[in-house]
Motif scaffolding. Structure first.
Motif, PDB file in Angstrom:
ATOM      1  N   MET A   1      -0.533   6.427   7.354  1.00 59.62           N
ATOM      2  CA  MET A   1      -0.715   5.059   6.956  1.00 59.62           C
ATOM      3  C   MET A   1       0.519   4.164   6.640  1.00 59.62           C
ATOM      4  SD  MET A   1      -3.446   5.041   3.541  1.00 59.62           S
ATOM      5  CE  MET A   1      -3.549   6.752   3.032  1.00 59.62           C
ATOM      6  N   LYS A   2       0.433   3.065   7.154  1.00 66.70           N
ATOM      7  CA  LYS A   2       1.809   2.382   6.877  1.00 66.70           C
ATOM      8  C   LYS A   2       1.473   0.667   6.574  1.00 66.70           C
ATOM      9  CE  LYS A   2       1.996   1.091  11.812  1.00 66.70           C
ATOM     10  NZ  LYS A   2       2.652   0.909  13.136  1.00 66.70           N
ATOM     11  N   PHE A   3       2.563   0.541   5.955  1.00 65.35           N
ATOM     12  CA  PHE A   3       2.705  -0.962   5.645  1.00 65.35           C
ATOM     13  C   PHE A   3       3.284  -1.748   6.894  1.00 65.35           C
ATOM     14  CE2 PHE A   3       1.938   0.518   1.412  1.00 65.35           C
ATOM     15  CZ  PHE A   3       1.237  -0.422   0.984  1.00 65.35           C
ATOM     16  N   GLU A   4       2.903  -2.928   6.993  1.00 63.99           N
ATOM     17  CA  GLU A   4       3.462  -3.876   7.903  1.00 63.99           C
ATOM     18  C   GLU A   4       3.071  -5.379   7.606  1.00 63.99           C
ATOM     19  OE1 GLU A   4       1.613  -3.661  12.025  1.00 63.99           O
ATOM     20  OE2 GLU A   4       0.422  -1.715  11.165  1.00 63.99           O
ATOM     21  N   ASP A  57      -4.121   2.394   8.799  1.00 63.91           N
ATOM     22  CA  ASP A  57      -4.211   3.726   9.070  1.00 63.91           C
ATOM     23  C   ASP A  57      -4.884   3.760  10.591  1.00 63.91           C
ATOM     24  OD1 ASP A  57      -4.299   6.406   8.780  1.00 63.91           O
ATOM     25  OD2 ASP A  57      -6.135   6.763   7.878  1.00 63.91           O
ATOM     26  N   GLU A  58      -4.100   4.228  11.460  1.00 66.07           N
ATOM     27  CA  GLU A  58      -4.532   4.285  12.840  1.00 66.07           C
ATOM     28  C   GLU A  58      -4.989   3.023  13.273  1.00 66.07           C
ATOM     29  OE1 GLU A  58      -7.206   7.675  13.388  1.00 66.07           O
ATOM     30  OE2 GLU A  58      -5.715   8.962  12.608  1.00 66.07           O
ATOM     31  N   GLY A  59      -4.474   1.802  12.873  1.00 64.54           N
ATOM     32  CA  GLY A  59      -4.790   0.535  13.295  1.00 64.54           C
ATOM     33  C   GLY A  59      -5.668  -0.087  12.564  1.00 64.54           C
ATOM     34  N   LYS A  60      -6.415   0.537  11.664  1.00 59.96           N
ATOM     35  CA  LYS A  60      -7.429  -0.095  10.905  1.00 59.96           C
ATOM     36  C   LYS A  60      -6.783  -0.831   9.495  1.00 59.96           C
ATOM     37  CE  LYS A  60     -11.679   0.794   8.544  1.00 59.96           C
ATOM     38  NZ  LYS A  60     -13.064   0.848   9.060  1.00 59.96           N
ATOM     39  N   GLY A 107      -3.423   0.832  -5.450  1.00 60.62           N
ATOM     40  CA  GLY A 107      -2.114   1.389  -6.310  1.00 60.62           C
ATOM     41  C   GLY A 107      -0.956   1.389  -5.091  1.00 60.62           C
ATOM     42  N   ARG A 108      -1.394   1.468  -3.881  1.00 63.03           N
ATOM     43  CA  ARG A 108      -0.222   1.660  -2.958  1.00 63.03           C
ATOM     44  C   ARG A 108       0.108   0.227  -2.630  1.00 63.03           C
ATOM     45  NH1 ARG A 108      -0.029   6.358   0.811  1.00 63.03           N
ATOM     46  NH2 ARG A 108      -1.471   7.846   0.306  1.00 63.03           N
ATOM     47  N   LEU A 109      -0.804  -0.649  -2.864  1.00 57.88           N
ATOM     48  CA  LEU A 109      -0.413  -2.202  -2.429  1.00 57.88           C
ATOM     49  C   LEU A 109       0.340  -2.517  -3.460  1.00 57.88           C
ATOM     50  CD1 LEU A 109      -3.971  -3.524  -1.305  1.00 57.88           C
ATOM     51  CD2 LEU A 109      -2.249  -3.018   0.222  1.00 57.88           C
TER      52      LEU A 109
END
Length: 172
Positions: A1-4, A57-60, A107-109
Protein backbone atom coordinates in the motif's frame (compact mmCIF):
# COMPACT_ATOMS: atom_id res chain seq x y z
CA UNK A 1 0.00 0.00 0.00
CA UNK A 2 1.16 3.51 -0.71
CA UNK A 3 -0.04 7.07 -0.44
CA UNK A 4 0.12 9.43 -3.36
CA UNK A 5 -1.12 12.82 -4.40
CA UNK A 6 -4.21 12.09 -6.47
CA UNK A 7 -4.05 12.74 -10.20
CA UNK A 8 -6.84 12.89 -12.75
CA UNK A 9 -6.24 9.24 -13.66
CA UNK A 10 -7.74 8.34 -10.26
CA UNK A 11 -10.72 10.73 -10.45
CA UNK A 12 -13.26 8.08 -11.49
CA UNK A 13 -12.16 5.78 -8.65
CA UNK A 14 -12.35 8.61 -6.10
CA UNK A 15 -15.84 9.55 -7.33
CA UNK A 16 -16.96 5.90 -7.17
CA UNK A 17 -15.76 5.64 -3.55
CA UNK A 18 -17.50 8.93 -2.77
CA UNK A 19 -20.76 7.56 -4.18
CA UNK A 20 -20.36 4.42 -2.05
CA UNK A 21 -19.92 6.63 1.03
CA UNK A 22 -22.98 8.69 0.12
CA UNK A 23 -25.03 5.50 -0.22
CA UNK A 24 -23.84 4.24 3.17
CA UNK A 25 -24.78 7.55 4.80
CA UNK A 26 -28.24 7.34 3.19
CA UNK A 27 -28.64 3.77 4.49
CA UNK A 28 -27.92 4.85 8.07
CA UNK A 29 -30.46 7.66 7.67
CA UNK A 30 -28.35 10.80 7.81
CA UNK A 31 -28.27 13.68 5.36
CA UNK A 32 -24.48 14.20 5.30
CA UNK A 33 -23.19 14.31 1.69
CA UNK A 34 -26.75 14.14 0.30
CA UNK A 35 -26.91 17.69 -1.11
CA UNK A 36 -24.44 17.38 -3.97
CA UNK A 37 -21.30 17.50 -1.85
CA UNK A 38 -18.69 16.31 -2.45
CA UNK A 39 -19.07 16.47 -6.21
CA UNK A 40 -16.83 15.43 -9.07
CA UNK A 41 -16.04 19.14 -9.59
CA UNK A 42 -14.81 19.49 -6.00
CA UNK A 43 -12.51 16.48 -6.38
CA UNK A 44 -11.29 17.89 -9.73
CA UNK A 45 -10.39 21.16 -7.99
CA UNK A 46 -8.68 19.25 -5.16
CA UNK A 47 -6.63 17.30 -7.70
CA UNK A 48 -5.78 20.43 -9.68
CA UNK A 49 -4.35 22.20 -6.64
CA UNK A 50 -2.72 19.09 -5.19
CA UNK A 51 -4.70 18.72 -1.97
CA UNK A 52 -6.27 15.33 -2.66
CA UNK A 53 -4.51 12.19 -1.43
CA UNK A 54 -5.22 8.54 -2.03
CA UNK A 55 -4.13 5.24 -0.55
CA UNK A 56 -3.59 2.63 -3.25
CA UNK A 57 -2.79 -1.04 -3.34
CA UNK A 58 -1.57 -2.45 -6.65
CA UNK A 59 -3.09 0.54 -8.45
CA UNK A 60 -6.51 0.23 -6.79
CA UNK A 61 -7.76 3.19 -4.73
CA UNK A 62 -8.68 2.12 -1.20
CA UNK A 63 -9.47 5.56 0.23
CA UNK A 64 -9.18 9.28 -0.38
CA UNK A 65 -9.20 12.58 1.46
CA UNK A 66 -8.54 16.28 1.00
CA UNK A 67 -5.79 17.90 3.09
CA UNK A 68 -5.83 21.61 3.88
CA UNK A 69 -3.28 23.89 5.51
CA UNK A 70 -5.33 27.09 5.42
CA UNK A 71 -7.93 27.99 8.06
CA UNK A 72 -11.38 26.52 7.50
CA UNK A 73 -14.19 29.09 7.60
CA UNK A 74 -16.41 26.61 9.46
CA UNK A 75 -13.90 26.33 12.31
CA UNK A 76 -13.81 30.00 13.37
CA UNK A 77 -16.70 29.54 15.78
CA UNK A 78 -17.22 26.46 17.92
CA UNK A 79 -19.76 25.60 20.57
CA UNK A 80 -17.13 24.04 22.80
CA UNK A 81 -13.37 24.56 22.74
CA UNK A 82 -10.61 23.52 20.37
CA UNK A 83 -7.60 21.81 21.97
CA UNK A 84 -5.23 24.35 20.43
CA UNK A 85 -5.28 27.99 19.35
CA UNK A 86 -3.74 29.26 16.16
CA UNK A 87 -2.52 27.30 13.15
CA UNK A 88 -3.80 23.81 12.31
CA UNK A 89 -4.25 21.54 9.31
CA UNK A 90 -7.55 19.90 8.45
CA UNK A 91 -8.85 16.86 6.62
CA UNK A 92 -12.05 16.77 4.60
CA UNK A 93 -13.95 14.38 2.36
CA UNK A 94 -12.46 11.27 3.97
CA UNK A 95 -13.89 8.18 2.29
CA UNK A 96 -13.01 4.49 2.13
CA UNK A 97 -13.98 1.97 -0.55
CA UNK A 98 -16.76 -0.37 0.57
CA UNK A 99 -14.55 -3.41 -0.10
CA UNK A 100 -12.00 -2.08 2.42
CA UNK A 101 -14.27 -1.08 5.31
CA UNK A 102 -13.19 -2.51 8.64
CA UNK A 103 -9.60 -3.06 7.49
CA UNK A 104 -7.98 -0.01 9.08
CA UNK A 105 -7.95 2.13 5.93
CA UNK A 106 -9.57 5.13 7.64
CA UNK A 107 -6.97 4.95 10.41
CA UNK A 108 -4.19 4.93 7.81
CA UNK A 109 -5.73 7.98 6.11
CA UNK A 110 -5.89 9.87 9.42
CA UNK A 111 -2.33 8.88 10.32
CA UNK A 112 -0.99 10.01 6.95
CA UNK A 113 -2.82 13.34 7.13
CA UNK A 114 -1.47 13.92 10.64
CA UNK A 115 2.06 13.05 9.50
CA UNK A 116 1.79 15.58 6.66
CA UNK A 117 0.66 18.21 9.17
CA UNK A 118 3.51 17.33 11.54
CA UNK A 119 6.05 17.62 8.73
CA UNK A 120 4.62 21.05 7.89
CA UNK A 121 4.94 22.18 11.52
CA UNK A 122 1.27 22.22 12.49
CA UNK A 123 0.47 21.47 16.14
CA UNK A 124 -2.84 19.78 15.39
CA UNK A 125 -5.26 18.29 12.90
CA UNK A 126 -8.95 19.22 12.80
CA UNK A 127 -11.85 17.42 11.19
CA UNK A 128 -15.63 17.34 11.51
CA UNK A 129 -18.48 14.93 10.87
CA UNK A 130 -22.25 14.67 11.06
CA UNK A 131 -23.72 14.01 14.54
CA UNK A 132 -25.30 10.82 13.19
CA UNK A 133 -22.17 9.49 11.52
CA UNK A 134 -21.29 7.09 14.32
CA UNK A 135 -18.89 4.97 12.22
CA UNK A 136 -16.76 8.06 11.47
CA UNK A 137 -16.91 9.25 15.08
CA UNK A 138 -15.67 5.84 16.26
CA UNK A 139 -12.87 5.85 13.67
CA UNK A 140 -11.79 9.34 14.71
CA UNK A 141 -11.73 8.46 18.41
CA UNK A 142 -9.80 5.25 17.66
CA UNK A 143 -7.27 7.38 15.74
CA UNK A 144 -6.75 9.62 18.78
CA UNK A 145 -8.98 12.56 17.87
CA UNK A 146 -10.87 14.25 20.69
CA UNK A 147 -14.39 15.62 20.39
CA UNK A 148 -14.23 19.38 20.96
CA UNK A 149 -17.80 20.59 20.40
CA UNK A 150 -20.02 21.49 17.49
CA UNK A 151 -19.60 23.78 14.52
CA UNK A 152 -21.94 25.02 11.81
CA UNK A 153 -20.78 24.64 8.23
CA UNK A 154 -20.08 28.07 6.77
CA UNK A 155 -19.95 27.30 3.05
CA UNK A 156 -21.15 25.06 0.26
CA UNK A 157 -24.31 23.05 -0.31
CA UNK A 158 -24.39 21.97 3.35
CA UNK A 159 -24.02 25.54 4.69
CA UNK A 160 -25.82 25.89 8.02
CA UNK A 161 -25.63 22.18 8.88
CA UNK A 162 -24.39 21.15 12.33
CA UNK A 163 -21.23 19.03 12.64
CA UNK A 164 -19.25 17.55 15.51
CA UNK A 165 -15.73 18.99 15.59
CA UNK A 166 -12.68 16.87 16.45
CA UNK A 167 -9.04 17.73 16.92
CA UNK A 168 -5.87 15.75 17.47
CA UNK A 169 -2.68 17.20 18.90
CA UNK A 170 0.27 16.17 16.80
CA UNK A 171 3.45 15.24 18.60
CA UNK A 172 6.61 16.73 17.14
Amino acid sequence: MKFEVATSKYLDSICEITEQAKAQLRRIGIDQWQKGYPSREIWEEDIEIGRSYILTDEGKVLGAFAYQEIPDASYYEIDGKWLTDGAYASMHRVCVADACKGQGVAGRLFAYGCEKARESGFPSMRIDTHPGNIPMQKALKKAGFQQCGTIVLAEGSEKGDLRIAFEKIIKK
